[in-house]
Design a protein around this motif. Structure first.
Motif, PDB file in Angstrom:
ATOM      1  N   ILE A   1      72.078  53.675  -9.198  1.00  0.00           N
ATOM      2  CA  ILE A   1      72.997  53.580 -10.331  1.00  0.00           C
ATOM      3  C   ILE A   1      72.967  52.180 -10.933  1.00  0.00           C
ATOM      4  O   ILE A   1      72.922  51.991 -12.145  1.00  0.00           O
ATOM      5  N   PHE A   2      73.008  51.180 -10.056  1.00  0.00           N
ATOM      6  CA  PHE A   2      73.057  49.784 -10.469  1.00  0.00           C
ATOM      7  C   PHE A   2      71.836  49.427 -11.322  1.00  0.00           C
ATOM      8  O   PHE A   2      71.948  48.879 -12.418  1.00  0.00           O
TER       9      PHE A   2
ATOM     10  N   SER B   1      81.626  51.540 -14.064  1.00  0.00           N
ATOM     11  CA  SER B   1      81.845  51.667 -12.625  1.00  0.00           C
ATOM     12  C   SER B   1      80.599  51.476 -11.775  1.00  0.00           C
ATOM     13  O   SER B   1      80.707  51.347 -10.554  1.00  0.00           O
ATOM     14  N   PHE B   2      79.412  51.423 -12.385  1.00  0.00           N
ATOM     15  CA  PHE B   2      78.222  51.235 -11.549  1.00  0.00           C
ATOM     16  C   PHE B   2      78.176  49.849 -10.914  1.00  0.00           C
ATOM     17  O   PHE B   2      77.376  49.614 -10.000  1.00  0.00           O
TER      18      PHE B   2
ATOM     19  N   THR C   1      79.361  40.875  -8.620  1.00  0.00           N
ATOM     20  CA  THR C   1      78.704  42.079  -8.150  1.00  0.00           C
ATOM     21  C   THR C   1      77.270  41.723  -7.759  1.00  0.00           C
ATOM     22  O   THR C   1      76.725  40.755  -8.321  1.00  0.00           O
ATOM     23  N   PRO C   2      76.654  42.381  -6.786  1.00  0.00           N
ATOM     24  CA  PRO C   2      77.177  43.467  -5.958  1.00  0.00           C
ATOM     25  C   PRO C   2      78.341  43.011  -5.073  1.00  0.00           C
ATOM     26  O   PRO C   2      78.503  41.807  -4.819  1.00  0.00           O
TER      27      PRO C   2
ATOM     28  N   GLU D   1      76.311  59.373  -9.469  1.00  0.00           N
ATOM     29  CA  GLU D   1      74.957  59.352  -8.927  1.00  0.00           C
ATOM     30  C   GLU D   1      74.173  60.585  -9.379  1.00  0.00           C
ATOM     31  O   GLU D   1      72.981  60.497  -9.685  1.00  0.00           O
TER      32      GLU D   1
ATOM     33  N   ASP E   1      74.896  47.436  -3.086  1.00  0.00           N
ATOM     34  CA  ASP E   1      73.441  47.466  -3.062  1.00  0.00           C
ATOM     35  C   ASP E   1      72.864  47.101  -4.429  1.00  0.00           C
ATOM     36  O   ASP E   1      72.921  47.889  -5.382  1.00  0.00           O
TER      37      ASP E   1
ATOM     38  N   GLY F   1      70.427  49.599  -5.680  1.00  0.00           N
ATOM     39  CA  GLY F   1      70.902  50.972  -5.748  1.00  0.00           C
ATOM     40  C   GLY F   1      70.495  51.646  -7.046  1.00  0.00           C
ATOM     41  O   GLY F   1      70.309  51.002  -8.081  1.00  0.00           O
TER      42      GLY F   1
ATOM     43  N   ARG G   1      80.399  48.737  -9.024  1.00  0.00           N
ATOM     44  CA  ARG G   1      81.105  48.851  -7.742  1.00  0.00           C
ATOM     45  C   ARG G   1      80.143  49.294  -6.654  1.00  0.00           C
ATOM     46  O   ARG G   1      80.225  50.400  -6.132  1.00  0.00           O
ATOM     47  N   THR G   2      79.210  48.437  -6.340  1.00  0.00           N
ATOM     48  CA  THR G   2      78.200  48.762  -5.351  1.00  0.00           C
ATOM     49  C   THR G   2      77.957  47.569  -4.440  1.00  0.00           C
ATOM     50  O   THR G   2      78.188  46.417  -4.834  1.00  0.00           O
TER      51      THR G   2
ATOM     52  N   GLU H   1      82.182  47.130   1.428  1.00  0.00           N
ATOM     53  CA  GLU H   1      82.953  48.223   0.827  1.00  0.00           C
ATOM     54  C   GLU H   1      84.457  48.007   0.894  1.00  0.00           C
ATOM     55  O   GLU H   1      85.209  48.701   0.195  1.00  0.00           O
TER      56      GLU H   1
END
Length: 472
Positions: free
Chosen positions: A205-206, A194-195, A161-162, A79, A200, A203, A197-198, A166
């Protein structure tokens, strides 16, 4: 007589600067005029580590700096990296445009032929298009890691994904096979950048990962620091998606002569210069080299597990521990560690990695699997122990271990017993012998790619010819 003028814009960060500088070195050796652009944040780090002479430039090769307003740390979580890129994007558009216009109106400087920009600096494409300057994108991660980002929409549409919540980070969901992505083999969800893995979809990063990857498709060509035989299937797919693809790696394998040969921009200062003498005293292929790169941070608990894992392996090791490697702490090696390992260890804050990893005493590399580190291992014929953290490191580790057979992986939840076991497996076991054989095979292929007539050598020729055509 004027010559082609390439403006090269690097992203802030050691792992981005190094390959971009090597490409600039190669183009300059081919007769191109180079303007190498860094941000003020990078400039200040280089001044602190090397002094003002590092950015002086010379005939046909000059440095320029644009303000970026970055006050974030240059290391940390994924992030942090994305926030870093977004701040740069917001603050650099106008200064970069002003720079290009100034260069094009400067006496004694050739008109700009094209821009080569780091893929994270997406604003550069917008600025170049506005000024009607062709732009090539330089990808600093692996082709296999990049293609996972390009197919994010497909992953969303299929519900990968998302994440729903969690709990899917720890309940085994990330081990789900992903078998529909073209070019990728034997990939699980956890092996993709790895982005994803959210939980959101909005988000930071996503969204940034998706936009930055897709923006690359608009460039005049894609330049990759890889070679054809290493990532054949993925490269075939990318060739069908981009106007032009230039695979020119490993860049460090190209033989370049001239004044740029010793040019480097280090963001970290080497406080200790005795490590090469120490390596000279070690037996061939006996030392484990440990370095988690210039960016990531780890916890105190992780550092302690790695420390005792190394100590209990009974093998000599050289370990780079950056001042900011451990989150919020320094000088926190466990009690008794130094005494137990002092006769077979060398600890330092930074080193010249290419020089170290190519030393004949190095027998294995414990790494975060950044793409530069991966290529340096291949180029030096050194097998790897993989502990990926984020971005394409996850995909790189999977390919290292499953496709190329040049490494073994440590669990994300690192434990000293596993560290010791993997080190012994690499340095002493049959698996290690097989990995060493495989990595030597890839080393030979990497060398073949960059000598005259090789695929990467010819792609450099093709790239220079295409730039020259624009100039003409």
């Amino acid at each position: 007589m004027e010559r082609p003028h390439v403006v090269m814009l690097s992203a802030p960060g050691q792992g981005h600067i190094n390959p971009m500088l090597k490409l600039a070195d190669i183009l300059h050796s081919k007769g191109f005029f180079i303007t190498f652009v860094t941000t003020d944040h990078t400039h200040q780090k280089v001044l602190a580590s090397q002094g003002p002479d590092a950015l002086q430039g010379f005939v046909g090769f000059r440095f320029e700096i644009i303000p970026d307003g970055v006050s974030l740390p240059s290391s940390g979580s994924q992030e942090h990296v994305v926030k870093w890129c977004l701040v740069t994007y917001e603050n650099c558009v106008a200064p970069f445009k002003d720079l290009l216009m100034r260069l094009n109106n400067s006496t004694g400087v050739p008109k700009i032929t094209c821009v080569v920009y780091n893929w994270l600096m997406t604003f550069a494409l917008h600025v170049a298009e506005e000024l009607r300057i062709p732009a090539f994108v330089f990808m600093t991660m692996s082709a296999c890691g990049f293609i996972g980002s390009l197919y994010l929409d497909d992953l969303i549409q299929r519900g990968y994904t998302p994440l729903k919540d969690e709990s899917q980070l720890t309940n085994g969901y990330l081990d789900t096979p992903v078998d529909f992505l073209p070019g990728l083999k034997d990939i699980r969800l956890r092996d993709l950048p790895s982005f994803i893995r959210t939980v959101d979809a909005d988000g930071l990063i996503f969204k940034f990962g998706k936009v930055a990857s897709e923006k690359c498709l608009e460039a005049k060509g894609l330049i990759l620091n890889t070679f054809d035989l290493l990532e054949t299937d993925v490269l075939n797919v990318l060739n069908s998606m981009f106007q032009k693809v230039y695979t020119i790696g490993p860049l460090l394998s190209h033989i370049v002569t001239g004044p740029t040969k010793s040019l480097c921009l280090n963001l970290w200062k080497e406080e200790d210069h005795g490590y090469m003498e120490w390596l000279d005293q070690q037996r061939p292929s006996s030392v484990i080299y440990v370095n988690f790169g210039s960016l990531i941070t780890i916890t105190t608990e992780e550092l302690i597990e790695f420390a005792w894992g190394l100590a209990n392996s009974n093998h000599p090791f050289l370990w780079v521990i950056r001042p900011d490697l451990v989150e919020g702490h320094c000088d926190i090696l466990p009690k008794g560690f130094i005494d137990k390992t002092k006769d077979r260890s060398y600890l330092l804050s930074w080193c010249a990695q290419e020089e170290v990893i190519s030393h004949n005493s190095i027998g294995g590399f414990l790494t975060h699997c950044g793409w530069n580190s991966t290529l340096e291992s291949v180029n030096s014929g050194v097998p790897m122990i993989c502990w990926p953290r984020f971005d394409d490191q996850c995909t790189n580790a999977r390919y290292i271990c499953k496709q190329w057979g040049t490494g073994i992986e440590i669990d994300e939840d690192v434990q000293r017993e596993q560290v010791t076991g993997k080190l012994k497996e690499l340095m002493e076991g049959d698996k290690g012998k097989e990995m060493r054989k495989n990595v030597i095979h890839w080393k030979q292929r990497a060398k073949s790619a960059t000598i005259q007539g090789g695929s990467s050598y010819e792609n450099i020729v093709r790239l220079t010819m295409d730039i020259t055509r624009i100039f003409s």
